[in-house]
Design a protein around this motif. Structure first.
Motif, PDB file in Angstrom:
ATOM      1  N   LEU A 230      20.036  25.958  24.053  1.00 50.47           N
ATOM      2  CA  LEU A 230      20.882  27.099  24.233  1.00 50.47           C
ATOM      3  C   LEU A 230      21.710  27.538  23.109  1.00 50.47           C
ATOM      4  O   LEU A 230      22.223  26.570  22.275  1.00 50.47           O
ATOM      5  CB  LEU A 230      21.667  27.126  25.581  1.00 50.47           C
ATOM      6  CG  LEU A 230      20.923  27.213  26.804  1.00 50.47           C
ATOM      7  CD1 LEU A 230      22.015  26.927  28.108  1.00 50.47           C
ATOM      8  CD2 LEU A 230      20.239  28.522  27.007  1.00 50.47           C
TER       9      LEU A 230
ATOM     10  N   LEU B 171      28.840  23.019  27.134  1.00 52.66           N
ATOM     11  CA  LEU B 171      27.069  22.805  27.244  1.00 52.66           C
ATOM     12  C   LEU B 171      26.734  21.349  26.639  1.00 52.66           C
ATOM     13  O   LEU B 171      25.783  20.712  27.355  1.00 52.66           O
ATOM     14  CB  LEU B 171      26.501  23.835  26.252  1.00 52.66           C
ATOM     15  CG  LEU B 171      25.999  25.122  26.916  1.00 52.66           C
ATOM     16  CD1 LEU B 171      24.877  24.693  27.861  1.00 52.66           C
ATOM     17  CD2 LEU B 171      27.133  25.894  27.847  1.00 52.66           C
TER      18      LEU B 171
ATOM     19  N   GLN C 129      21.858  31.833  32.835  1.00 52.47           N
ATOM     20  CA  GLN C 129      20.785  30.794  32.316  1.00 52.47           C
ATOM     21  C   GLN C 129      21.443  29.132  32.737  1.00 52.47           C
ATOM     22  O   GLN C 129      20.295  28.630  33.142  1.00 52.47           O
ATOM     23  CB  GLN C 129      20.906  30.779  30.908  1.00 52.47           C
ATOM     24  CG  GLN C 129      20.455  32.063  30.101  1.00 52.47           C
ATOM     25  CD  GLN C 129      20.260  32.065  28.452  1.00 52.47           C
ATOM     26  OE1 GLN C 129      21.608  31.470  28.167  1.00 52.47           O
ATOM     27  NE2 GLN C 129      19.278  32.598  27.958  1.00 52.47           N
TER      28      GLN C 129
ATOM     29  N   LEU D  68      24.816  33.574  29.517  1.00 53.67           N
ATOM     30  CA  LEU D  68      24.910  32.178  29.654  1.00 53.67           C
ATOM     31  C   LEU D  68      25.114  31.771  31.071  1.00 53.67           C
ATOM     32  O   LEU D  68      24.550  30.704  31.408  1.00 53.67           O
ATOM     33  CB  LEU D  68      26.263  31.923  28.738  1.00 53.67           C
ATOM     34  CG  LEU D  68      26.464  30.130  28.809  1.00 53.67           C
ATOM     35  CD1 LEU D  68      25.350  29.649  28.041  1.00 53.67           C
ATOM     36  CD2 LEU D  68      27.627  30.032  27.905  1.00 53.67           C
TER      37      LEU D  68
ATOM     38  N   PRO E  44      25.105  28.973  22.919  1.00 51.74           N
ATOM     39  CA  PRO E  44      26.260  29.710  23.583  1.00 51.74           C
ATOM     40  C   PRO E  44      27.357  30.329  22.524  1.00 51.74           C
ATOM     41  O   PRO E  44      27.182  29.915  21.464  1.00 51.74           O
ATOM     42  CB  PRO E  44      26.852  28.670  24.371  1.00 51.74           C
ATOM     43  CG  PRO E  44      26.549  27.334  23.624  1.00 51.74           C
ATOM     44  CD  PRO E  44      25.090  27.700  22.734  1.00 51.74           C
TER      45      PRO E  44
ATOM     46  N   ARG F 202      16.367  21.862  27.641  1.00 48.29           N
ATOM     47  CA  ARG F 202      16.866  23.241  27.755  1.00 48.29           C
ATOM     48  C   ARG F 202      18.203  23.603  27.301  1.00 48.29           C
ATOM     49  O   ARG F 202      18.703  24.466  26.883  1.00 48.29           O
ATOM     50  CB  ARG F 202      16.245  23.723  28.882  1.00 48.29           C
ATOM     51  CG  ARG F 202      14.541  23.983  28.901  1.00 48.29           C
ATOM     52  CD  ARG F 202      14.303  24.441  30.240  1.00 48.29           C
ATOM     53  NE  ARG F 202      14.407  25.836  30.287  1.00 48.29           N
ATOM     54  CZ  ARG F 202      14.083  26.440  31.385  1.00 48.29           C
ATOM     55  NH1 ARG F 202      13.727  26.051  32.386  1.00 48.29           N
ATOM     56  NH2 ARG F 202      14.471  27.786  31.206  1.00 48.29           N
TER      57      ARG F 202
END
Length: 206
Positions: free
Chosen positions: A132, A142, A65, A62, A134, A128
């Motif tokens: 994700l 996030l 990314q 994570l 997470p 994006r």
């Protein structure tokens, strides 16, 4: 002559010896079986440990990314929006506001620069980030980052509209409220990103 079997001491001894041999044999088989079971269990445990160790840490992945997305989206936008200025040197909201004011005096020309050249990475970044998956503990951070990007996008639209509608000179006080969403998004994104990095480091024992 008697037909009664002879159970003399010699016969009893042989029987006892045979019984001991059988016990020893069975005991040996038991030990062998236990050893084999132990080997299988140990091998399974080692394989399971290997599988666990071989799996990437979700927080490490994570972190990679999100840091990549920040560099390719957030940092890219602000580098474009503030030419000749390193966004990393901005310490607070006031610094950012001053940089925007100094460029806003270009009016519609700066509005076009923001919308046409700088904004595309923001749209991709927002998409994006929301895509994700997470770990649960990182999910709110996030979301905060994605929400912050949305604020910047709203702010770009509002500020650009203000600049394009100018009929006279640029007035800082009049533009101040139009900058609010951009500046708030900048601050919220940086804070959420910093908090996420702290969480990742804590989960990795760093």
């Amino acid at each position: 002559m008697s037909d009664t079997p002879n159970f003399g001491s010699a016969g009893l001894g042989e029987a006892a010896s045979a019984l001991e041999d059988a016990k020893a044999f069975n005991k040996g088989k038991g030990r062998l079986l236990a050893a084999m079971i132990g080997i299988v269990v140990a091998a399974f445990a080692a394989f399971a440990f290997y599988l666990i160790q071989d799996q990437p840490n979700p927080y490490a992945e994570l972190g990679k990314q999100v840091n990549g997305l920040r560099a390719g989206g957030f940092d890219q936008f602000w580098t474009c929006a503030l030419p000749r200025t390193d966004p990393g040197n901005l310490k607070n909201n006031s610094d950012l506001i001053e940089e925007l004011h100094s460029r806003g005096s270009a009016g519609a020309r700066y509005a076009g620069h923001l919308q046409n050249k700088c904004s595309p990475p923001l749209r991709e970044l927002s998409t994006r980030l929301r895509a994700l998956l997470p770990p649960d503990e990182a999910t709110p951070l996030l979301k905060a980052m994605a929400d912050a990007v949305a604020k910047i996008e709203v702010g770009v639209s509002a500020y650009s509209a203000h600049l394009q509608a100018l009929e006279g000179p640029y007035v800082r006080d009049a533009a101040e409220s139009e900058l609010d969403s951009m500046v708030r998004g900048w601050y919220d994104f940086r804070k959420a990103h910093a908090d996420l990095n702290k969480l990742v480091k804590a989960k990795l024992g760093r």
